[in-house]
Design a protein around this motif. Structure first.
Motif, PDB file in Angstrom:
ATOM      1  N   ALA A   1      11.538   5.799 -21.743  1.00 45.68           N
ATOM      2  CA  ALA A   1      12.570   4.794 -21.990  1.00 45.68           C
ATOM      3  C   ALA A   1      13.773   5.420 -22.684  1.00 45.68           C
ATOM      4  O   ALA A   1      14.927   5.171 -22.313  1.00 45.68           O
ATOM      5  CB  ALA A   1      12.008   3.660 -22.839  1.00 45.68           C
ATOM      6  N   LEU A   2      13.498   6.260 -23.682  1.00 45.08           N
ATOM      7  CA  LEU A   2      14.601   6.847 -24.445  1.00 45.08           C
ATOM      8  C   LEU A   2      15.449   7.780 -23.588  1.00 45.08           C
ATOM      9  O   LEU A   2      16.674   7.773 -23.673  1.00 45.08           O
ATOM     10  CB  LEU A   2      14.056   7.582 -25.675  1.00 45.08           C
ATOM     11  N   VAL A   3      14.797   8.574 -22.735  1.00 51.33           N
ATOM     12  CA  VAL A   3      15.562   9.470 -21.850  1.00 51.33           C
ATOM     13  C   VAL A   3      16.457   8.658 -20.933  1.00 51.33           C
ATOM     14  O   VAL A   3      17.648   8.955 -20.766  1.00 51.33           O
ATOM     15  CB  VAL A   3      14.612  10.328 -20.981  1.00 51.33           C
ATOM     16  N   LEU A   4      15.913   7.623 -20.335  1.00 56.76           N
ATOM     17  CA  LEU A   4      16.698   6.831 -19.397  1.00 56.76           C
ATOM     18  C   LEU A   4      17.849   6.138 -20.100  1.00 56.76           C
ATOM     19  O   LEU A   4      18.967   6.105 -19.596  1.00 56.76           O
ATOM     20  CB  LEU A   4      15.794   5.824 -18.697  1.00 56.76           C
ATOM     21  N   LEU A   5      17.588   5.610 -21.287  1.00 57.42           N
ATOM     22  CA  LEU A   5      18.657   4.945 -22.027  1.00 57.42           C
ATOM     23  C   LEU A   5      19.747   5.937 -22.402  1.00 57.42           C
ATOM     24  O   LEU A   5      20.937   5.672 -22.259  1.00 57.42           O
ATOM     25  CB  LEU A   5      18.096   4.288 -23.290  1.00 57.42           C
ATOM     26  N   PHE A   6      19.327   7.102 -22.858  1.00 62.17           N
ATOM     27  CA  PHE A   6      20.287   8.126 -23.240  1.00 62.17           C
ATOM     28  C   PHE A   6      21.110   8.558 -22.033  1.00 62.17           C
ATOM     29  O   PHE A   6      22.330   8.651 -22.081  1.00 62.17           O
ATOM     30  CB  PHE A   6      19.551   9.323 -23.836  1.00 62.17           C
TER      31      PHE A   6
ATOM     32  N   GLY B   1      11.389   2.340 -13.904  1.00 60.23           N
ATOM     33  CA  GLY B   1      11.894   1.535 -12.809  1.00 60.23           C
ATOM     34  C   GLY B   1      12.927   0.514 -13.260  1.00 60.23           C
ATOM     35  O   GLY B   1      13.850   0.181 -12.532  1.00 60.23           O
ATOM     36  N   ILE B   2      12.771   0.031 -14.486  1.00 61.26           N
ATOM     37  CA  ILE B   2      13.571  -1.109 -14.904  1.00 61.26           C
ATOM     38  C   ILE B   2      14.937  -0.707 -15.456  1.00 61.26           C
ATOM     39  O   ILE B   2      15.937  -1.389 -15.240  1.00 61.26           O
ATOM     40  CB  ILE B   2      12.773  -1.966 -15.934  1.00 61.26           C
ATOM     41  N   ILE B   3      15.005   0.434 -16.128  1.00 59.96           N
ATOM     42  CA  ILE B   3      16.239   0.775 -16.845  1.00 59.96           C
ATOM     43  C   ILE B   3      17.449   1.040 -15.938  1.00 59.96           C
ATOM     44  O   ILE B   3      18.531   0.541 -16.211  1.00 59.96           O
ATOM     45  CB  ILE B   3      15.993   1.923 -17.843  1.00 59.96           C
TER      46      ILE B   3
ATOM     47  N   VAL C   1      18.780  -2.237 -14.931  1.00 59.45           N
ATOM     48  CA  VAL C   1      19.372  -2.879 -16.088  1.00 59.45           C
ATOM     49  C   VAL C   1      20.763  -2.305 -16.375  1.00 59.45           C
ATOM     50  O   VAL C   1      21.707  -3.022 -16.719  1.00 59.45           O
ATOM     51  CB  VAL C   1      18.393  -2.679 -17.273  1.00 59.45           C
ATOM     52  N   GLU C   2      20.905  -0.989 -16.196  1.00 60.73           N
ATOM     53  CA  GLU C   2      22.196  -0.340 -16.428  1.00 60.73           C
ATOM     54  C   GLU C   2      23.244  -0.898 -15.489  1.00 60.73           C
ATOM     55  O   GLU C   2      24.376  -1.210 -15.874  1.00 60.73           O
ATOM     56  CB  GLU C   2      22.063   1.168 -16.232  1.00 60.73           C
ATOM     57  N   ALA C   3      22.856  -1.025 -14.226  1.00 64.05           N
ATOM     58  CA  ALA C   3      23.808  -1.522 -13.235  1.00 64.05           C
ATOM     59  C   ALA C   3      24.208  -2.968 -13.550  1.00 64.05           C
ATOM     60  O   ALA C   3      25.363  -3.346 -13.417  1.00 64.05           O
ATOM     61  CB  ALA C   3      23.201  -1.421 -11.845  1.00 64.05           C
ATOM     62  N   LEU C   4      23.229  -3.764 -14.000  1.00 56.53           N
ATOM     63  CA  LEU C   4      23.521  -5.160 -14.357  1.00 56.53           C
ATOM     64  C   LEU C   4      24.515  -5.224 -15.505  1.00 56.53           C
ATOM     65  O   LEU C   4      25.457  -6.025 -15.498  1.00 56.53           O
ATOM     66  CB  LEU C   4      22.236  -5.886 -14.786  1.00 56.53           C
ATOM     67  N   LEU C   5      24.321  -4.344 -16.468  1.00 53.30           N
ATOM     68  CA  LEU C   5      25.189  -4.318 -17.637  1.00 53.30           C
ATOM     69  C   LEU C   5      26.621  -4.053 -17.216  1.00 53.30           C
ATOM     70  O   LEU C   5      27.569  -4.636 -17.721  1.00 53.30           O
ATOM     71  CB  LEU C   5      24.705  -3.226 -18.582  1.00 53.30           C
ATOM     72  N   GLU C   6      26.748  -3.147 -16.266  1.00 54.01           N
ATOM     73  CA  GLU C   6      28.076  -2.782 -15.791  1.00 54.01           C
ATOM     74  C   GLU C   6      28.769  -3.965 -15.112  1.00 54.01           C
ATOM     75  O   GLU C   6      29.992  -4.042 -15.064  1.00 54.01           O
ATOM     76  CB  GLU C   6      27.942  -1.631 -14.806  1.00 54.01           C
ATOM     77  N   LYS C   7      27.958  -4.862 -14.592  1.00 58.08           N
ATOM     78  CA  LYS C   7      28.548  -6.011 -13.892  1.00 58.08           C
ATOM     79  C   LYS C   7      28.695  -7.216 -14.807  1.00 58.08           C
ATOM     80  O   LYS C   7      28.751  -8.352 -14.357  1.00 58.08           O
ATOM     81  CB  LYS C   7      27.694  -6.383 -12.673  1.00 58.08           C
TER      82      LYS C   7
END
Lengths: 353, 83
Positions: free
Chosen positions: A156-161, A286-288, A291-297
């Motif tokens: 999770a931390l790698v993907l978030l970073f 799978g989720i992050i 989620v990143e793309a959603l945040l961008e929108k």
């Protein structure tokens, strides 16, 4: 989710330190070379090789995928290896000894922190729970460990970073640890020991396996490599699928599309995200990216964090496994307390960012 | 082949990692022709009795000899003293 082998492998001493050092340097150089050339390779592939029209959705999507997918995988390999080596210094037995001797509030803090670095597999949740509570680790402290171990994990931390930057990763780690500490402490205060299945306390606990002889450095490196094979070998399809979906959202979903139902304005978005998130079982990988793309929108950060924490930290399969040792009342309290913690984090971040 | 081992337990709640461990151990036991009892234990009580906190785990004659990872065949042979 994060499943790492425990350091009981004997030996590994046949590797010479110098060969190991050279291999390490080579690995770092190759890794850096690959990592630094990623943006150019991605741009070059999109423009020169595929010749996709600039500014088109397919251009945006493909470039996103070709850049993010290898970047995330490279970071995963490096971090999972590093965390694997760190974990080779910890065993559940040692963590238990530390926690059994500590007072409750200090214990909650320690347990949450140790949850990050102790090798843990969610299918071991029950034996670990029994091992903890039957040898004097307080119930609340045990819960701090059980909340933090799956929620604050290296994938999770790698993907978030990688996708959001270090600030969001740090925020996730900090709030995840805080939720683990506080909810464990609350559960401890509620005195719910009688809602643990009776047979748990009746078991004549055994001493367990020997910790194994302390590993030497080649042994630790092998431990790290095993972790990479184990974890990255398992999550890469989810990473690629997640980034592919993220790429599609990136290219085709209009900007601010998400703002109306996952934006800051929608007060009900955070609780809804948590309620939807709990029964969902996906690993962080799978989720992050989605989620990143959603945040961008236009989705709000707090809502998105809450969703992620609910999916990763409060998974239905794990609670079903824990039902073997916990009575329904305690399970419900556990989900309730952690869920409220996640809600607070969600609202807090919507208010701040 | 004769050894002093009478019983090998592979402990784990039934996740893929534990099944894989059981396969590895069974393969080693069968190829070496060991005449000992091999059981897959899914009971949490038994795990607690043995003090196992990380699965998969292997116990030989009631003593835990390995926990928390899927072993390679070579490691299992070493544990069984037939390396």
């Amino acid at each position: 989710m994060s499943e790492v082998v425990a350091p009981t492998v004997p030996g590994g001493g046949h590797v010479r330190p110098r060969a190991l050092f050279l291999a390490g340097v080579t690995a770092v150089v190759v890794w850096l070379g690959l990592f630094l050339s990623l943006p150019r390779v991605a741009t070059w592939s999109v423009h020169t090789v595929l010749q996709l029209p600039q500014g088109s959705p397919v251009h945006a999507a493909v470039e996103f995928f070709l850049f993010e997918a290898p970047k995330v995988l490279l970071l995963l390999v490096a971090v999972v290896f590093g965390v694997g080596v760190v974990r080779s210094f910890f065993t559940p037995e040692r963590t238990r000894r530390t926690l059994a001797g500590s007072r409750e509030s200090v214990g909650n803090v320690l347990a949450a922190l140790l949850g990050v670095v102790t090798p843990f597999c969610s299918c071991s949740a029950v034996p670990l729970f029994i091992g903890f509570v039957t040898t004097g680790v307080p119930l609340g402290v045990t819960f701090s460990f059980l909340v933090s171990a799956p929620m604050v994990n290296e994938v999770a931390l790698v993907l978030l970073f990688s996708l959001f930057g270090w600030k969001v990763a740090a925020v996730y780690m900090g709030t995840g640890l805080a939720i683990a500490m506080v909810s464990g402490w609350v559960i401890g205060r509620l005195k719910l020991e009688r809602h643990v299945e009776a047979w748990v306390y009746d078991v004549e606990g055994g001493a367990g396996g020997a910790d194994g002889s302390p590993l030497d450095w080649p042994g630790r490196v092998r431990f790290g490599l095993d972790a990479v094979r184990d974890i990255v070998g398992k999550v890469w399809p989810y990473v690629l699928a997640g980034i592919a979906v993220g790429a599609a959202i990136h290219g085709w979903v209009p900007t601010n599309f998400m703002a109306s139902f996952m934006g800051k304005g929608a007060w009900w978005a955070v609780p809804l995200a948590v309620v939807i998130g709990i029964p969902m079982y996906s690993n962080a990988a799978g989720i992050i990216p989605i989620v990143e793309a959603l945040l961008e929108k236009g989705a709000a950060l707090g809502t998105v964090l809450a969703f992620m924490m609910a999916v990763i930290g409060l998974s239905l399969p794990e609670t079903i496994i824990l039902r073997k040792v916990l009575r329904p009342r305690l399970i419900a309290t556990f989900i309730g307390v952690v869920g409220v913690g996640i809600l607070i984090v969600g609202y807090l971040f919507n208010a701040i960012f | 082949m004769e050894t002093t081992i009478t019983k090998i337990e592979v402990l784990g709640p039934g996740c893929p990692r534990c099944q894989e461990t059981y396969r590895v151990v069974r393969h080693v036991v069968e190829t070496a022709g060991l005449a000992c009892q091999l059981v897959k234990v899914e009971s949490y009580q038994r795990m607690a009795q043995l003090g196992v906190m990380a699965t998969p785990a292997i116990a030989i004659d009631g003593a835990v000899v390995m926990t928390g990872h899927i072993p390679k065949a070579e490691e299992v042979r070493e544990l069984l003293g037939i390396g």
